[in-house]
Design an enzyme around this catalytic site. Structure first.
Site, PDB file in Angstrom:
ATOM      1  CE  LYS A 191      -2.048   2.684   3.041  1.00  0.00           C
ATOM      2  NZ  LYS A 191      -2.024   3.921   2.632  1.00  0.00           N
ATOM      3  CD  GLU A 265      12.652   4.033   8.236  1.00  0.00           C
ATOM      4  OE1 GLU A 265      12.489   4.917   9.401  1.00  0.00           O
ATOM      5  OE2 GLU A 265      12.636   4.141   7.065  1.00  0.00           O
ATOM      6  CB  CYS A 299      12.648   8.783   8.911  1.00  0.00           C
ATOM      7  SG  CYS A 299      13.309   7.838   7.671  1.00  0.00           S
ATOM      8  CD  GLU A 396       9.954  11.908  12.259  1.00  0.00           C
ATOM      9  OE1 GLU A 396       8.933  11.654  12.463  1.00  0.00           O
ATOM     10  OE2 GLU A 396      10.678  11.471  11.632  1.00  0.00           O
TER      11      GLU A 396
END
Ligand code: NAI
Length: 794
Positions: A191, A265, A299, A396
């Site tokens: 996906k 991850e 990331c 983040e």
């Protein structure tokens, strides 16, 4: 018309737009509406959602929101195709994957333009970074398919894998997921992210052209609901997810107890450390690649600048000057450094965080650049004056926003670098190789780049420590994520007799808690310790006779044990030779008291094989002593001038719940690999037969095992496992006592701090078999790979 001299002075380029003609024609050819790709067939477009170009807000195409029954169909197609794909053999799969790689290269420009249109990232990046890496990934993994029978002979494909990716590197993440899964013989339900599905649609077409058999790659589009349907589907054997830590946590909880293999991850807040002897100009360029690459939507972006105080002003001045030169504008213009953010939602999120920093008194620097009228944009931003606990220093941001802080000494740099819940990546800039190689192992992160930034290669594993997730993508270690050891298939059911013994030990009539008298104590920090609650439990033998007491450990005892384990951090730095010596010494001292241990096992379990169990335990200690100095890392040679050193580092503090069967051998088989690789452990021995473990205290005391490396807390496996799984200072929990429910609970509770888990579920393990209870698969649980990139500097 400017003169050449003037051009050289200003270094300003005219626009150099990339044509979108082919990409637009491709979209037109599909009527700008896409169905789902299942079993190599396109379904008719269903309930639609739009995909827009974030650089100008124009609609590009419509995509289908897959339903639950679409996911069912995709899983069924993948299941049906898996045996055939496996049977094609390594060479057969390698040929298909090689063909995929060739076709990706052939159509690289179309892919790059489509990606830029859909995502907003600059064409410079899609063309020069994403696409070459995508092709490299398929080539590299075609190679693993070819070598699989030889290099992974003891492993088989996991089966059907579900893969969910985010929007920041749509096609690159697709290749990171699909290439290793295909190579290993799995079939796939994939996906893409709802913002960026178009290159996955083009990839589906390429699959057909490359001769990928029907059902091997299935692509379903849609939002998080489609992701959830994949996660919860009982036909999925393994899930690989890249995305936010919040969703990663949800997936960990949703899959707890399902037996699905999982790799996550997740997010990061990676430090970029600049020491005073660094090549400051090079470091500034590195920082540009680190935080402004892909608009900071990376990331592993180096979003926290840690600069040594003595060069702080000079470095920040250079940085601001460089920021003034960054170009922001149409991502299709080849001379742009900064493109559009993926969606206005992200723009608003980032703007909110920057505004809150400003309101808190931080200084915010943004170069003067023209922001296009339409689309979602954010200028490169530098925040100074933030406290280490400020939201912008901890959260983040996932945007082009750098937060700068200073440090005085290398230890302070390490401490600040590790002051985050994440652990994905780090950069270290210094001309002093000794300093760089001293700092790199101390940083809790899966990747460390020395004097470089954001380098990726298929041969080098990528993945996080701590709340950045677990599992690796790329390299040999990435292949294991898509393989299952064949020995797992032969694992026996947990013996019923042991379960009865367990019930007896904890039944109040036989051994309810009573005030403490003389009892085997707990073992914490190298000392025997009374349990905090001052209660003990009676232990009965196989014939029902009372044979001893052990302490009833509680939450506080576990806390003390974890503290002791952390104090024993020196064990991780001990040489592997030294750790091997200690294991041999434990084996020797156990052998000296072999008869006594055998008698104890026989009394507890009624086993006629007690002596054999002691001998097997001694051999297992030798086995892991042998491995201690042989489980070396690797030196990769990615396509750059330099090396990448893959280090096998210990996980940290591991909580272990031991099996009831083979109470000594089971204990040793779990504790020995953990400590062999430098971990410290808090162990809950067999609940039914704990006395073999408590008898080991004296063996440990006389074997030069440093205090706190092994800590033992006896008592209720369920209760203590719960405490281990929720303790924030434990890095991993292993549970192997055959309790399916208990194992599921450990997985569920571990989600809060995203601990790594290794659970046996309802199945037991033949503790005598090295194939089932030894080998690299066990050592992999006891370690995590850190890839340190070291470019050569000339
Ligand atoms: P997300 O984690 O929600 O989305 C990633 C993927 O997971 C998408 O394909 C999405 O459809 C799917 N998904 C969403 N909910 C799901 C669920 N419950 N079960 C299964 N799949 C699900 O990330 P999102 O919302 O796109 O971005 C939000 C924030 O996450 C960003 O601002 C950033 O901070 C972080 N993020 C981090 C990434 C990383 O690589 N570390 C990548 C993307 C986002």
């Amino acid at each position: 018309m400017p003169t050449i001299k003037e051009i050289l002075n200003t270094m300003e380029y005219g626009p150099a737009p990339e044509s979108t003609k082919e990409a637009q024609a491709w979209l037109e050819q599909h009527g700008r509406a896409f169905g789902l790709f299942i079993d190599n067939q396109w379904s008719e477009p269903g309930e639609l959602f739009a995909s827009t170009n974030p650089a100008d807000a124009a609609k590009l195409a419509d995509l289908t929101q897959a339903t639950g029954s679409d996911v069912d169909r995709a899983v069924a197609a993948a299941r049906a195709a898996q045996p055939g794909w496996q049977a094609l053999g390594g060479h057969g799969r390698a040929k298909v994957m090689y063909s995929l790689a060739r076709l990706m290269q052939k159509h690289a420009r179309l892919f790059a333009v489509l990606e830029t249109l859909d995502n907003g990232k600059t064409i410079r990046e899609t063309r020069d970074v994403d696409l070459p890496l995508v092709a490299r990934h398929f080539y590299y993994h075609a190679g693993w398919a070819q070598l699989q029978a030889e290099e992974f002979a003891d492993y088989r494909a996991v089966g059907v894998v579900g893969q969910i990716v985010p929007w920041n590197f749509p096609l690159l993440m697709l290749s990171w997921k699909i290439a290793p899964a295909m190579a290993a013989g799995n079939t796939i339900v994939f996906k893409p992210a709802e913002f960026t599905s178009l290159t996955a649609m083009l990839f589906a077409e390429i699959c057909v052209q490359a001769g990928v058999p029907a059902g091997v790659v299935n692509i379903v589009t849609g939002d998080g609901r489609v992701g959830e349907a994949i996660v919860n589907h009982p036909g999925i054997d393994k899930l690989a997810f890249t995305g936010s830590t919040e969703v990663g946590r949800l997936i960990r909880i949703a899959t707890a107890g399902s037996g699905k293999k999982l790799s996550l991850e997740l997010g990061g807040k990676s430090p970029f450390i600049v020491f005073d002897d660094a090549d400051l100009d090079a470091a500034v360029e590195g920082l540009v690649d680190s935080i402004w690459f892909n608009q900071g939507q990376v990331c592993c972006a180096g979003s926290r600048l840690l600069v040594q105080e003595s060069v702080q002003d000079k470095f920040l001045a250079k940085l601001r000057a460089r920021m003034d030169k960054l170009t922001l504008g149409s991502p299709l213009d080849k001379s742009m450094d900064i493109g559009a953010l993926v969606d206005p939602v992200q723009q608003q999120r980032i703007a909110g965080l920057v505004e809150s920093a400003r309101a808190e008194g931080c200084e915010v620097y943004q170069p003067k650049c023209e922001i296009p009228a339409n689309g979602s944009w954010f200028p490169p931003t530098l925040i100074t004056g933030a406290s280490t606990s400020a939201a912008v220093a901890q959260a983040e941001i996932f945007g082009p926003v750098l937060v700068a802080m200073s440090f005085r000494t290398p230890p302070e740099a390490v401490q600040l670098a590790n002051n985050t819940v994440y652990g994905l990546a780090a950069c270290v800039w210094t001309e002093n190789i000794s300093l760089a190689l001293d700092v790199a192992p101390q940083i809790k992160a899966g990747v460390v780049w020395i004097n470089t930034a954001n380098q990726f290669d298929a041969a080098c594993g990528f993945g996080g420590y701590r709340e950045s997730g677990f599992g690796r993508e790329g390299g040999r270690e990435g292949m294991y994520e898509y393989l299952t050891a064949k020995s797992e298939d032969a694992r026996p059911a947990t013996p019923v007799v042991e379960a009865k013994a367990k019930a007896k030990a904890s039944a109040p009539a036989a051994g309810g808690a009573f005030a403490i008298d003389r009892t085997a104590k707990l073992y914490i920090g190298g000392k025997q310790a009374r349990p905090d609650g001052a209660y003990s439990r009676a232990i009965h033998g196989a014939d029902g006779a009372f044979i001893g007491e052990v302490g009833e450990g509680n939450r506080k005892d576990i806390r003390n044990a974890v503290e002791a384990a952390h104090k024993a951090g020196g064990w991780a730095k001990a040489t592997s030779h030294n750790r091997a010596q200690v294991l041999y010494y434990i084996a020797e001292n156990l052998a000296a008291r072999g008869e006594e241990f055998a008698a104890r096992i026989a009394a507890m379990t009624g086993s006629r094989n007690a002596e054999k169990e002691v001998q097997a335990s001694i051999e297992r200690l030798f086995y892991y002593a042998a491995w201690a100095d042989k489980y070396d890392g690797l030196a990769h040679q990615p396509p750059m001038h330099g090396i990448t050193v893959a280090l096998n580092e210990p996980v940290g503090v591991i909580g272990i719940v031991c099996p009831n069967e083979s109470p000594l051998l089971g204990f040793i088989s779990l504790v020995a690999p953990a400590i062999a690789l430098g971990n410290r452990v808090v162990v809950v021995p067999s609940e039914a037969h704990p006395l073999s473990a408590t008898d080991l205290y004296q063996v440990f005391d006389t074997s030069d095992l440093p205090d706190g490396v092994v800590n033992i807390v006896t008592g209720s496996a369920d209760e203590l496992a719960r405490t281990l799984a929720t303790h924030s200072d434990i890095d991993a929990v292993w549970r192997h006592d055959g309790s399916a429910e208990g194992c599921a609970e450990v997985e569920r509770l571990s989600a809060a701090s995203l601990k790594r888990t290794w659970v046996g579920g309802a199945k037991g393990r033949d503790w005598y078999s090295t194939a089932q209870s030894g080998g690299r698969a066990v050592l992999a649980h006891a370690s995590q790979v850190k890839n340190v990139w070291i470019p050569y500097g000339v």
